[in-house]
Write a protein that holds these residues in place. Structure first.
Motif, short mmCIF file in Angstrom:
data_model
loop_
_atom_site.label_atom_id
_atom_site.label_comp_id
_atom_site.label_asym_id
_atom_site.label_seq_id
_atom_site.Cartn_x
_atom_site.Cartn_y
_atom_site.Cartn_z
N GLU A 1 0.85 -1.19 0.00
CA GLU A 1 0.00 0.00 0.00
C GLU A 1 0.88 1.24 0.00
O GLU A 1 0.86 2.05 0.94
CB GLU A 1 -0.92 0.01 1.22
N ILE A 2 1.66 1.37 -1.02
CA ILE A 2 2.63 2.47 -1.12
C ILE A 2 2.92 2.67 -2.61
O ILE A 2 2.75 1.76 -3.40
CB ILE A 2 3.90 2.11 -0.31
N SER A 3 3.33 3.90 -2.96
CA SER A 3 3.49 4.19 -4.39
C SER A 3 4.60 3.39 -5.05
O SER A 3 4.48 2.98 -6.20
CB SER A 3 3.80 5.69 -4.57
N SER A 4 5.70 3.18 -4.32
CA SER A 4 6.92 2.75 -5.01
C SER A 4 7.97 2.32 -4.00
O SER A 4 7.87 2.64 -2.81
CB SER A 4 7.47 3.94 -5.80
N THR A 5 8.98 1.64 -4.50
CA THR A 5 10.13 1.33 -3.65
C THR A 5 10.86 2.61 -3.27
O THR A 5 11.40 2.74 -2.17
CB THR A 5 11.07 0.34 -4.39
N SER A 6 10.85 3.58 -4.18
CA SER A 6 11.51 4.85 -3.88
C SER A 6 10.87 5.54 -2.67
O SER A 6 11.57 6.15 -1.86
CB SER A 6 11.45 5.79 -5.10
N GLU A 7 9.55 5.43 -2.57
CA GLU A 7 8.89 6.03 -1.40
C GLU A 7 9.38 5.35 -0.12
O GLU A 7 9.62 6.01 0.90
CB GLU A 7 7.36 5.94 -1.52
N LEU A 8 9.53 4.03 -0.17
CA LEU A 8 10.02 3.30 1.01
C LEU A 8 11.45 3.73 1.38
O LEU A 8 11.77 3.93 2.55
CB LEU A 8 9.99 1.79 0.75
N VAL A 9 12.29 3.89 0.37
CA VAL A 9 13.67 4.32 0.65
C VAL A 9 13.66 5.74 1.22
O VAL A 9 14.40 6.05 2.16
CB VAL A 9 14.56 4.22 -0.61
N ALA A 10 12.79 6.58 0.67
CA ALA A 10 12.69 7.96 1.18
C ALA A 10 12.26 7.95 2.65
O ALA A 10 12.82 8.68 3.48
CB ALA A 10 11.69 8.75 0.34
N GLN A 11 11.29 7.11 2.98
CA GLN A 11 10.84 7.02 4.38
C GLN A 11 11.96 6.50 5.27
O GLN A 11 12.16 6.99 6.38
CB GLN A 11 9.64 6.07 4.49
N LEU A 12 12.67 5.51 4.77
CA LEU A 12 13.79 4.93 5.54
C LEU A 12 14.79 6.03 5.92
O LEU A 12 15.20 6.13 7.09
CB LEU A 12 14.49 3.84 4.71
N ILE A 13 15.16 6.82 4.94
CA ILE A 13 16.16 7.87 5.20
C ILE A 13 15.56 8.96 6.08
O ILE A 13 16.17 9.41 7.06
CB ILE A 13 16.67 8.46 3.86
#
Ligand code: 5GP
Ligand code: MN
Length: 339
Positions: free
Chosen positions: A139-151
């Motif tokens: 339930e998220i736009s993209s892997t990039s969104e996950l990496v952004a959240q991680l950072i």
């Protein structure tokens, strides 16, 4: 596990190992490249010796992305890739969860199954047990969104510089079709954060979408005009592109990206399929509107998968046979496609 704990365990794992190899899927798209490059730049900032290896070339329209020249393309620079993989003490798999999606790298990667792995991905069906740390959310736009959240969420927001933010935004923009689908509250939240770095949104968008060659646009016109079939009974459209079609428009990697979306602009169309003849295989791209799952269809019949509304697959047969296979399976989905 709570997301916060997963973030922490990824950071801890990155801190624990030195030689970090980031791998994404074959035929990498904007999200594969954006998430990999962002994690690569971040990992270097926290002291890792990081590398990105992708199975084959990325689309031409992404060639401007920050640090993309650092990426090692396995099928072009195999010796270098093999050396780096042999020295890895951590692999990070980004934007895929089915090992076979690493294409030409798959066999080689299997040799390193005992080395720790991290997964960051937004596709259905991840096997969490196979990873030292696993950030898998659909339930998220993209892997990039996950990496952004991680950072952003782990106290490293001052590490979100222009290059990292640009790479991440490319991933989010391309995987959401310019914020047309797969967009969540969290997506806008993180984009606001990315935009607060000194990136130029307009320029990024133009670099992605307004840098086509004349051939690419004419190929799109040709495929829609001459190669699109509408199957009204199934609210389905398919487009095919033969090897010679692509050659006559001087096809460059990435030139058919996005073509599959156009038939969905017809009101009645629930599913659109692009069938492309590639070297030795047939690639299929599926898109749908509403709750018709192209993920289920691609998994069941086309050795693929993806998301509810966007999936892909491959067949090893002729173009004609692939088209016939699609037509043959449609009756199974008639009711769902007419809902
Ligand atoms: P595309 O049609 O743009 O190649 O892919 C659409 C979506 O399906 C992407 O999210 C991509 O990651 C996923 N996908 C594409 N091809 C495959 C495949 O062969 N296997 C699986 N599991 N997913 C795929
Ligand atoms: Mn993705």
């Amino acid at each position: 596990m709570f997301k916060e704990l997963i973030f922490k365990s990824i950071i801890k794992t990155l801190n624990k190992y030195n030689n970090v190899v980031i791998v994404s899927h074959a035929n990498p798209d904007g999200d594969a490249m954006g998430s990999s490059l962002a994690l690569y730049l971040f990992a270097k900032k926290i002291g890792c010796n990081a590398n990105v290896i992708i199975p084959n070339d990325y689309p031409m329209f992404l060639s401007w992305m920050p640090n993309i020249d650092d990426v090692i393309i396995f099928d072009k620079n195999t010796d270098k890739a093999l050396t780096i993989m042999s020295e890895a003490d951590l692999f990070c798999f980004l934007d895929f969860n089915t090992p076979s999606r690493t294409g030409v790298m798959h066999n080689e990667l299997c040799r390193y199954n005992k080395i720790p792995h991290i997964l960051i991905d937004h596709h259905l069906g991840a096997d969490e047990s196979a990873f030292e740390a696993c950030l898998s959310e659909t339930e998220i736009s993209s892997t990039s969104e996950l990496v952004a959240q991680l950072i952003n969420n782990q106290g490293f927001d001052n590490y979100l510089d222009k290059d990292i933010a640009t790479n991440l935004l490319v991933g989010i923009i391309t995987d959401t079709g310019s914020f047309a689908h797969s967009v969540f509250d969290s997506t806008f939240d993180i984009c606001a954060k990315l935009l607060s770095t000194s990136i130029n949104y307009k320029e990024i968008h133009q670099n992605i979408y307004d840098t086509s060659s004349e051939n690419r646009l004419r190929l799109l016109g040709y495929l829609i005009n001459d190669r699109m079939t509408i199957l009204n009974e199934y609210n389905t459209a398919y487009i095919y592109a033969s090897k010679s079609d692509l050659e006559s428009y001087n096809y460059q990697v990435g030139d058919t990206e996005g073509v599959v979306n156009y038939p969905l602009s017809i009101n009645s169309i629930r599913m659109s399929v692009l069938i492309t003849e590639r070297q030795g295989v047939i690639r299929l791209s599926f898109r749908s509107k509403g709750d018709f799952s192209v993920n289920d269809l691609a998994r069941k019949h086309f050795n693929g998968g993806g998301h509810l509304n966007a999936a892909g697959g491959t067949l090893t047969c002729s173009l004609e046979q692939a088209i016939q296979k699609l037509i043959d399976i449609l009756p199974e989905y008639k009711d769902l496609l007419n809902k």
